[in-house]
Design an enzyme around this catalytic site. Structure first.
Site, PDB file in Angstrom:
ATOM      1  N   HIS A 357       0.824  -1.204   0.000  1.00 50.11           N
ATOM      2  CA  HIS A 357       0.000   0.000   0.000  1.00 50.11           C
ATOM      3  C   HIS A 357       0.858   1.254   0.000  1.00 50.11           C
ATOM      4  CE1 HIS A 357      -4.243  -1.548   1.051  1.00 50.11           C
ATOM      5  NE2 HIS A 357      -4.137  -1.163  -0.200  1.00 50.11           N
ATOM      6  N   ARG A 463      26.866   9.345 -21.567  1.00 52.60           N
ATOM      7  CA  ARG A 463      28.044   9.480 -20.698  1.00 52.60           C
ATOM      8  C   ARG A 463      28.217   8.180 -19.929  1.00 52.60           C
ATOM      9  NH1 ARG A 463      25.771  15.167 -19.940  1.00 52.60           N
ATOM     10  NH2 ARG A 463      27.474  16.596 -20.451  1.00 52.60           N
ATOM     11  N   ARG A 499      29.931   7.436 -25.415  1.00 52.90           N
ATOM     12  CA  ARG A 499      31.292   7.940 -25.185  1.00 52.90           C
ATOM     13  C   ARG A 499      32.049   6.971 -24.292  1.00 52.90           C
ATOM     14  NH1 ARG A 499      31.662  13.790 -22.649  1.00 52.90           N
ATOM     15  NH2 ARG A 499      31.138  12.718 -20.719  1.00 52.90           N
ATOM     16  N   GLU A 601      36.807  19.195 -27.832  1.00 53.01           N
ATOM     17  CA  GLU A 601      36.705  19.938 -26.569  1.00 53.01           C
ATOM     18  C   GLU A 601      38.067  20.422 -26.079  1.00 53.01           C
ATOM     19  OE1 GLU A 601      34.657  17.383 -23.788  1.00 53.01           O
ATOM     20  OE2 GLU A 601      35.844  15.645 -24.343  1.00 53.01           O
ATOM     21  N   ASN A 624      31.176  22.484 -23.306  1.00 50.34           N
ATOM     22  CA  ASN A 624      31.486  22.760 -21.898  1.00 50.34           C
ATOM     23  C   ASN A 624      32.995  22.817 -21.703  1.00 50.34           C
ATOM     24  OD1 ASN A 624      28.751  22.379 -21.606  1.00 50.34           O
ATOM     25  ND2 ASN A 624      28.928  20.294 -20.840  1.00 50.34           N
ATOM     26  N   ASP A 625      33.645  21.724 -22.105  1.00 50.56           N
ATOM     27  CA  ASP A 625      35.098  21.699 -21.929  1.00 50.56           C
ATOM     28  C   ASP A 625      35.790  22.643 -22.900  1.00 50.56           C
ATOM     29  OD1 ASP A 625      35.819  20.091 -19.724  1.00 50.56           O
ATOM     30  OD2 ASP A 625      35.060  18.337 -20.785  1.00 50.56           O
ATOM     31  N   ARG A 635      35.057  25.284 -15.065  1.00 53.84           N
ATOM     32  CA  ARG A 635      33.606  25.418 -15.108  1.00 53.84           C
ATOM     33  C   ARG A 635      32.936  25.055 -13.789  1.00 53.84           C
ATOM     34  NH1 ARG A 635      32.912  20.035 -19.021  1.00 53.84           N
ATOM     35  NH2 ARG A 635      31.046  19.356 -17.945  1.00 53.84           N
ATOM     36  N   CYS A 672      27.105  18.921 -28.317  1.00 50.59           N
ATOM     37  CA  CYS A 672      26.415  18.238 -27.216  1.00 50.59           C
ATOM     38  C   CYS A 672      26.691  18.837 -25.839  1.00 50.59           C
ATOM     39  CB  CYS A 672      26.760  16.751 -27.209  1.00 50.59           C
ATOM     40  SG  CYS A 672      28.493  16.419 -26.914  1.00 50.59           S
TER      41      CYS A 672
END
Ligand code: PEP
Ligand code: MG
Length: 751
Positions: A357, A463, A499, A601, A624-625, A635, A672
């Site tokens: 329940h 990832r 990756r 990157e 990002n990198d 970052r 990405c």
């Protein structure tokens, strides 16, 4: 009693012992003798403010080192909080009383507790209790206060070696109770367990039976209140839980059974335990799994009755503790009802199934739940947890990066419900007919459904370090195979860019610590993989096997290499891939050579793209990198995070250069990084000709909306203009202004 003499004797005896554990033991024994009390105990403050029983004469020794009262809870917590003694003849009558069943303290009536204070902070509470209901004399209380000041000097500066949590990230598997992701602090709902109640004679059966009837009526009212508390949120079916409780409370079998056991000489809690246990066993023996799961309802109700009898109530921690995750052997409907629905993040039950329940209620309330995890060891109130109801697992002490990933996932879930759902099956085509492919970034199996539900056309970045990070050791080939296969299966017929392991830097593995002066520039990505070639081989084999049969089978695997900065890395990887293919063909596995590409990157890769074009099947910009390395800005460093911006003119120039280079070489290109989900950046990317974007699932609908509203021609004009500007703020103003003009301002500033 000669106070001074006694004090000197006790302190000297304590000082003679070598270990603190022995010292505190000697002290409680000595106090018990000096003032003739039945119980003398010492509680010490743990790091989270909970009070832990570390020594006792008189209480059950099993509880020593384990029994704990969360900060501010019970009489002990009250003494610590107010820094003031409590001295009462009848502890149970005090509004703050909280009964700890495991200490077996119910036979003691009086309570006198004094704080142990060092350097202004309460480090413990010294407690004496007696069977006899008497208030300690002023002399006795003064003796305890004086002794507690001495005690403060004896206690070590660090908290005693109580059973504190091993704060290493751990994953515990259970079964799915209710979907969703919950992130918060544990709140243990397991203080009172009816099944731990001992047999004990009943001195006055008639009074106990009257008490039993009163108890039934009190709990019946409580259940009605709880039902009302959850009322609005309950479907018809779920409010049946409360109906079931009421039926059990009215059941003559329960009422009479307990009466009979009391009449036979058993005290009330013992009688209740016997009867509840008997009926729970009857349910447990049933073949129908639904009926079998009803034994839990009985157990919940039994605990509820016992809890009410003991006068204990679940005092949920104050608001500053944030979202709560209720954790317990059997989290009851009452526990759920007692929790503010706005704070209830998730539920974890050591026992139970999706038919419990608790799970049914969690589903109805939209609260993620995991059932049947077995006892979660080394957790306390306040321990950080992530509950992944989509896969049926709990992550204890998640690292910041795992937490971040789950937070992303949580946002994805929320966005799922949002207004953009209607665009799901529409293509991301601009008003002037340019088609953009939108894919999802993921790393968790739990992310798969949100991606599909948001119309992802494939996985642009899987990832793989995520399954490695939530494991306790390097996952085996079979474990990886199992995970990757689920991903490829879910995205059958659509491309999946997996990756290879990208650990190091901001993605540490708990079981493979890498200590480096400068991790961002260190042993990470492909460098780590090539140096640990057996790990790489295992991973590549698992990926290839997961895609067995290739596209004919619907498995469209692409392998993505992170942090590539020189040609040798590409060749070395291809060598490993060739070996893996050869091995697997030798083993008779029908594997195909996947497409292989790199993340762009590391800035060095940009100049080398023309030279590498013939060796690569595709490239993906890791913005990002790339931004981090172009700008020399960490970052993840809060001190400089404010200056980190992928809309920096130099970053945009380099991305335009990569795009031009890929176009010239005929290399398929995607992006990405987070930039793919930044609306202003997307206008620029569309304008320079990028046609594949990959982002977290939750962002897909918004970006699709943008693309369907913004012409590629306009975007190209804006991108050219942006490339003439020399600072981020001006570029943002330009791009965001264009979004506002087109009525897309709602996309800005929100997730
Ligand atoms: C990137 O660097 O942009 C990227 C997508 O990879 P990660 O964020 O996993 O480092
Ligand atoms: Mg990266």
């Amino acid at each position: 009693m000669n106070t001074l003499q006694e004090l000197t004797r006790i302190v000297q005896a304590a000082a003679a012992a070598d270990r603190t554990e022995d010292q505190v033991k000697l002290i409680v024994e000595a106090i018990h003798r000096a003032i003739a009390v039945d119980v003398c105990s010492l509680y010490i403050a743990a790091a989270d403010g909970a009070m832990v029983l570390v020594a006792s004469h008189g209480l059950d020794q099993q509880a020593v080192g384990y029994s704990r009262l969360p900060a501010g809870r019970g009489l002990v917590g009250r003494v610590a909080q107010t820094r003031h003694p409590i001295n009462v003849a009848k502890a149970a009558a005090h509004p703050d009383f909280c009964y700890l069943a495991e200490t077996r303290e119910d036979e003691f009536t009086s309570f006198c507790g004094v704080p142990v204070v060092r350097a202004g902070a309460v480090v413990g509470v010294l407690v004496v209790q007696s069977r006899e209901g008497r208030v300690m004399s002023a002399d006795e209380q003064a003796f305890l206060v004086t002794l507690s000041t001495q005690l403060a000097l004896v206690l070590p500066p660090e908290p005693l070696a109580v059973h504190t949590p091993a704060s290493a990230v751990r994953r515990v598997r259970g079964v799915k109770g209710a979907p969703g992701t919950g992130i918060g602090s544990a709140w243990l709902c397991e203080n009172l367990d009816l099944y731990s109640v001992p047999d004990r004679p009943c001195e006055d059966p008639a009074a106990a039976i009257t008490e039993w009837h009163q108890l039934l009526s009190t709990v019946s009212k409580d259940v009605a209140n709880e039902r009302r508390a959850l009322g609005d949120q309950l479907s018809e079916g779920v409010s049946g839980v409360f109906t079931a409780y009421q039926m059990l409370l009215n059941d003559p079998g329960l009422r009479l059974g307990v009466e009979q056991a009391i009449a036979a000489g058993q005290w009330l809690p013992g009688a209740l335990r016997q009867v509840v246990h008997h009926y729970a066993e009857v349910f447990l023996a049933m073949e129908d799994p639904y009926l079998r799961a009803r034994n839990e309802d009985l157990h919940h109700l039994g605990n509820k009755l016992y809890q009410s009898w003991a006068g204990a109530s679940a005092n949920l921690p104050a608001d500053e503790h944030g979202p709560l995750i209720l954790v317990g052997a059997k989290v009851s409907v009452s526990d759920i009802a007692a929790c503010d629905p706005l704070r209830l993040a998730a539920i974890v039950c050591y026992e139970g199934s999706s038919l419990s329940h608790t799970a049914v209620l969690a589903n109805a309330l939209g609260v993620p739940a995991v059932m049947g995890t077995g006892k979660l060891k080394n957790i306390d109130d306040g321990s950080p947890l992530i509950v992944d109801g989509n896969t049926g697992q709990v992550i204890l002490y998640p690292s910041p990066s795992i937490r971040l990933e789950f937070e992303r996932l949580q946002r994805a879930e929320q966005a799922l419900k949002g207004e953009l759902a209607s665009l799901r099956d529409e293509p991301a085509t601009t008003p002037d007919g340019v088609r953009v492919r939108l894919m999802a970034n993921t790393g968790l199996l739990a992310d798969i459904s949100p991606g599909l539900a948001n119309g992802a056309e494939g996985i642009g970045l899987y990832r793989t370090e995520m399954p490695f990070m939530i494991s306790e050791t390097f996952p085996s080939e079979e474990e990886q195979l199992h995970t990757y296969r689920q991903v490829l299966d879910a995205y059958r017929g659509r491309p999946v860019y997996m990756r290879i392991l990208d650990i190091g830097g901001d993605k540490p593995l708990p079981y493979f610590p890498i200590h480096e002066e400068n991790p961002a520039l260190g042993w990470r990505g492909i460098r780590f993989c090539l140096d640990n070639s057996s790990l790489l081989m295992t991973q590549v084999r698992a990926m290839l096997r997961a895609a067995e049969g290739g596209t004919e089978n619907g498995a469209d695997l692409h392998i993505l290499l992170p942090m590539v900065s020189n040609s040798g890395e590409i060749s070395a990887f291809k060598g490993v891939l060739d070996d893996a293919l050869q091995q697997l063909h030798g083993e008779g596995v029908n594997v195909r050579r996947p497409q292989v590409g790199i993340m762009v990157e590391v800035p060095a890769a940009i100049s080398l793209l023309p030279a590498w074009a013939g060796r690569l099947d595709f490239i993906s910009i890791g913005s990002n990198d790339l931004s981090q390395y172009l700008l020399a800005l960490d970052r993840n460093n809060p001190r400089v995070a404010g200056a980190y911006d992928h809309i920096h003119p130099a970053v945009l120039q380099e991305i335009a250069r990569i795009t031009a280079s890929a176009t010239t070489s005929g290399l398929p290109l995607s992006l990405c990084g987070e930039m793919a989900a930044d609306p202003a950046a997307v206008v620029f990317l569309l304008g320079i000709g990028i046609r594949t974007l990959s982002m977290s699932a939750s962002k897909l609908p918004r970006i699709k909306w943008l693309l369907r509203s913004f012409s590629a021609q306009d975007a190209a004009t804006l991108a050219q203009k942006a490339l003439t500007l020399d600072n981020s703020a001006d570029i943002r103003t330009l791009l965001e202004g264009a979004l506002h003009q087109r009525g897309l301002g709602r996309l800005l500033g929100s997730e």
